[in-house]
Design an enzyme around this catalytic site. Structure first.
Site, PDB file in Angstrom:
ATOM      1  N   PHE A   1      20.446  33.990  -4.080  1.00  0.00           N
ATOM      2  CA  PHE A   1      20.256  34.759  -5.322  1.00  0.00           C
ATOM      3  C   PHE A   1      21.473  35.620  -5.618  1.00  0.00           C
ATOM      4  O   PHE A   1      21.920  35.711  -6.747  1.00  0.00           O
ATOM      5  CB  PHE A   1      19.074  35.718  -5.169  1.00  0.00           C
TER       6      PHE A   1
ATOM      7  N   GLU B   1       7.839  43.403 -11.231  1.00  0.00           N
ATOM      8  CA  GLU B   1       8.213  42.165 -11.917  1.00  0.00           C
ATOM      9  C   GLU B   1       7.654  40.954 -11.171  1.00  0.00           C
ATOM     10  O   GLU B   1       7.714  40.897  -9.940  1.00  0.00           O
ATOM     11  CB  GLU B   1       9.745  42.081 -11.997  1.00  0.00           C
TER      12      GLU B   1
ATOM     13  N   SER C   1       7.435  50.129 -11.785  1.00  0.00           N
ATOM     14  CA  SER C   1       7.004  48.913 -12.485  1.00  0.00           C
ATOM     15  C   SER C   1       7.254  47.728 -11.566  1.00  0.00           C
ATOM     16  O   SER C   1       8.069  47.816 -10.635  1.00  0.00           O
ATOM     17  CB  SER C   1       7.751  48.767 -13.810  1.00  0.00           C
TER      18      SER C   1
ATOM     19  N   ASP D   1      20.068  32.419 -19.097  1.00  0.00           N
ATOM     20  CA  ASP D   1      21.043  31.424 -18.632  1.00  0.00           C
ATOM     21  C   ASP D   1      20.461  30.056 -18.910  1.00  0.00           C
ATOM     22  O   ASP D   1      19.297  29.804 -18.607  1.00  0.00           O
ATOM     23  CB  ASP D   1      21.281  31.555 -17.121  1.00  0.00           C
TER      24      ASP D   1
ATOM     25  N   HIS E   1      12.015  49.859 -10.604  1.00  0.00           N
ATOM     26  CA  HIS E   1      11.431  48.570 -10.988  1.00  0.00           C
ATOM     27  C   HIS E   1      11.573  47.636  -9.783  1.00  0.00           C
ATOM     28  O   HIS E   1      12.699  47.413  -9.302  1.00  0.00           O
ATOM     29  CB  HIS E   1      12.206  48.017 -12.192  1.00  0.00           C
TER      30      HIS E   1
HETATM   31  P1  FAD Z   1      24.184  39.787 -22.284  1.00  0.00           P
HETATM   32  O1  FAD Z   1      23.913  41.229 -22.329  1.00  0.00           O
HETATM   33  O2  FAD Z   1      24.277  39.057 -23.572  1.00  0.00           O
HETATM   34  O3  FAD Z   1      25.523  39.577 -21.441  1.00  0.00           O
HETATM   35  C1  FAD Z   1      25.923  38.295 -21.003  1.00  0.00           C
HETATM   36  C2  FAD Z   1      27.424  38.271 -20.779  1.00  0.00           C
HETATM   37  O4  FAD Z   1      28.095  38.329 -22.047  1.00  0.00           O
HETATM   38  C3  FAD Z   1      27.971  39.444 -19.966  1.00  0.00           C
HETATM   39  O5  FAD Z   1      29.011  38.953 -19.143  1.00  0.00           O
HETATM   40  C4  FAD Z   1      28.499  40.407 -21.013  1.00  0.00           C
HETATM   41  O6  FAD Z   1      29.559  41.211 -20.514  1.00  0.00           O
HETATM   42  C5  FAD Z   1      28.989  39.433 -22.080  1.00  0.00           C
HETATM   43  N1  FAD Z   1      28.908  39.986 -23.444  1.00  0.00           N
HETATM   44  C6  FAD Z   1      27.839  40.555 -24.030  1.00  0.00           C
HETATM   45  N2  FAD Z   1      28.115  40.907 -25.298  1.00  0.00           N
HETATM   46  C7  FAD Z   1      29.411  40.543 -25.519  1.00  0.00           C
HETATM   47  C8  FAD Z   1      30.275  40.628 -26.636  1.00  0.00           C
HETATM   48  N3  FAD Z   1      29.874  41.152 -27.810  1.00  0.00           N
HETATM   49  N4  FAD Z   1      31.525  40.134 -26.501  1.00  0.00           N
HETATM   50  C9  FAD Z   1      31.949  39.590 -25.339  1.00  0.00           C
HETATM   51  N5  FAD Z   1      31.164  39.482 -24.230  1.00  0.00           N
HETATM   52  C10 FAD Z   1      29.915  39.950 -24.335  1.00  0.00           C
HETATM   53  N6  FAD Z   1      17.081  35.541 -16.837  1.00  0.00           N
HETATM   54  C11 FAD Z   1      16.137  34.697 -17.303  1.00  0.00           C
HETATM   55  O7  FAD Z   1      16.449  33.528 -17.602  1.00  0.00           O
HETATM   56  N7  FAD Z   1      14.826  35.071 -17.440  1.00  0.00           N
HETATM   57  C12 FAD Z   1      14.428  36.335 -17.153  1.00  0.00           C
HETATM   58  O8  FAD Z   1      13.244  36.657 -17.305  1.00  0.00           O
HETATM   59  C13 FAD Z   1      15.401  37.278 -16.687  1.00  0.00           C
HETATM   60  N8  FAD Z   1      15.068  38.562 -16.424  1.00  0.00           N
HETATM   61  C14 FAD Z   1      16.046  39.455 -16.069  1.00  0.00           C
HETATM   62  C15 FAD Z   1      15.682  40.801 -15.891  1.00  0.00           C
HETATM   63  C16 FAD Z   1      16.643  41.746 -15.516  1.00  0.00           C
HETATM   64  C17 FAD Z   1      16.225  43.198 -15.356  1.00  0.00           C
HETATM   65  C18 FAD Z   1      17.989  41.333 -15.294  1.00  0.00           C
HETATM   66  C19 FAD Z   1      19.013  42.335 -14.846  1.00  0.00           C
HETATM   67  C20 FAD Z   1      18.344  40.002 -15.468  1.00  0.00           C
HETATM   68  C21 FAD Z   1      17.390  39.054 -15.877  1.00  0.00           C
HETATM   69  N9  FAD Z   1      17.710  37.705 -16.110  1.00  0.00           N
HETATM   70  C22 FAD Z   1      16.749  36.833 -16.539  1.00  0.00           C
HETATM   71  C23 FAD Z   1      19.091  37.228 -15.894  1.00  0.00           C
HETATM   72  C24 FAD Z   1      19.912  37.250 -17.211  1.00  0.00           C
HETATM   73  O9  FAD Z   1      19.317  36.403 -18.149  1.00  0.00           O
HETATM   74  C25 FAD Z   1      21.317  36.768 -16.882  1.00  0.00           C
HETATM   75  O10 FAD Z   1      21.973  37.726 -16.093  1.00  0.00           O
HETATM   76  C26 FAD Z   1      22.169  36.362 -18.080  1.00  0.00           C
HETATM   77  O11 FAD Z   1      23.337  35.699 -17.583  1.00  0.00           O
HETATM   78  C27 FAD Z   1      22.635  37.524 -18.937  1.00  0.00           C
HETATM   79  O12 FAD Z   1      21.647  38.009 -19.728  1.00  0.00           O
HETATM   80  P2  FAD Z   1      21.868  39.408 -20.489  1.00  0.00           P
HETATM   81  O13 FAD Z   1      20.681  39.645 -21.322  1.00  0.00           O
HETATM   82  O14 FAD Z   1      22.268  40.457 -19.552  1.00  0.00           O
HETATM   83  O15 FAD Z   1      23.118  38.990 -21.421  1.00  0.00           O
END
Ligand code: FAD
Length: 276
Positions: free
Chosen positions: A206, A8, A6, A99, A256
């Site tokens: 990055f 991105e 895939s 973020d 990916h």
């Molecule tokens: P989460 O899974 O919510 O985790 C965030 C943090 O919170 C982690 O440190 C985790 O350990 C902690 N956490 C989660 N749940 C709990 C809980 N219940 N209690 C305590 N701590 C907890 N960013 C963008 O803005 N746009 C994009 O399109 C984008 N695409 C991405 C695609 C991929 C494949 C990846 C790997 C990253 C992407 N990102 C993107 C970056 C991502 O948004 C950031 O890394 C962001 O900081 C975390 O998002 P997440 O969904 O992993 O968050």
């Protein structure tokens, strides 16, 4: 059996960028991706651009995944955007916390990606295949490696179908992560995210921001090339092709590619790996 791949992309900011991206996609489509995904900016900055690029991909007859972040969002806006995506015919989402850009306060009705995944499932049932993010080298804000792994498992249990990892250069980190997640009951495919190396400064920037470790030997080699872009690209192709090969030999469920909207490096890596 062929390995699913895939691609991105990020939403282009200008008409010229959109035209260039169409060309990039056309070149990469020859490799028959399972889907192409488009990133999503927090705070609404690129959301329209995301939806526009996703629409184009679908119109080109390719499965499209919209990234979807929830930081700072309300349930009402998320509900509205999910309805828009369903109306567009989108069947795949990459559900993220995201973020906030500096200057934005916190707020919003979602704290973690797991909240978003649970909300999407509750609102739309099985309408979407949901991907979530995974961090073999640990998310930079995680309290500990163990807490991050638990958070990943919680996201999957909330209803994710599969995961895509942050990029990494050390396959051991990936395989260890997958094994540990499996021990916590995570059985969904965890697809490695691969970042081709094309520029030294961009990669350093990055990687510092997202917590991906550049091994010392790679960092020093890249520094040694200075402004010699051709050597950086040649070295990058060797390193990333080897990494993909190790991952493939280890039985990954797919690859990916973070294309950075460029066809050349990704296409060359796939060519070197052929047949996938
Ligand atoms: P989460 O899974 O919510 O985790 C965030 C943090 O919170 C982690 O440190 C985790 O350990 C902690 N956490 C989660 N749940 C709990 C809980 N219940 N209690 C305590 N701590 C907890 N960013 C963008 O803005 N746009 C994009 O399109 C984008 N695409 C991405 C695609 C991929 C494949 C990846 C790997 C990253 C992407 N990102 C993107 C970056 C991502 O948004 C950031 O890394 C962001 O900081 C975390 O998002 P997440 O969904 O992993 O968050």
């Amino acid at each position: 059996m062929t390995l699913p791949i895939s691609f991105e992309f990020f939403p282009p900011k200008t008409p010229e960028g959109a035209a260039k991206l169409r060309g990039t996609r056309a070149q990469l489509y020859t490799h028959q991706p399972e889907f192409c995904s488009v990133t999503f900016g927090a705070g609404g900055s690129t959301q329209e651009g995301t939806f526009a690029a996703v629409k184009e991909i679908l119109a080109e007859g390719v499965s499209a995944a919209s990234h979807f972040s929830c930081v700072g969002a309300t349930k009402a806006t998320v509900r509205d955007q999910l309805a828009q995506l369903q109306a567009m015919g989108v069947k795949r989402l990459v559900a993220l916390r995201g973020d906030l850009p500096s200057g934005y306060g916190a707020g919003g009705e979602f704290q973690y990606a797991s909240d978003l995944v649970a909300f999407i499932r509750a609102e739309t049932g099985d309408a979407f295949h949901i991907e979530v993010a995974a961090y073999p080298e640990i998310h930079p804000q995680a309290k500990s490696a163990e807490a991050d792994l638990q958070a990943f498992a919680a996201k999957v249990k909330a209803g994710a179908n599969s995961a895509i990892t942050q990029y990494f250069f050390n396959s051991d980190a990936y395989f260890r992560f997958v094994d540990d997640a499996y021990k916590l009951g995570v059985e969904v495919p965890v697809v490695p995210g691969i970042m081709p190396i094309t520029s030294s400064t961009q990669l350093m920037r990055f990687s510092d921001a997202c917590g991906a470790e550049i091994p010392r030997w790679i960092r020093l080699r890249l520094q040694g090339y200075g402004d010699d872009v051709e050597s950086i690209k040649a070295f990058g192709l060797d390193v990333i092709t080897d990494l993909c090969d190790q991952l493939r030999n280890g039985g990954v469920p797919g690859i990916h590619f973070y294309t950075m909207n460029q066809a050349g490096p990704t296409a060359e890596i796939i060519r070197r790996l052929a047949p996938l």
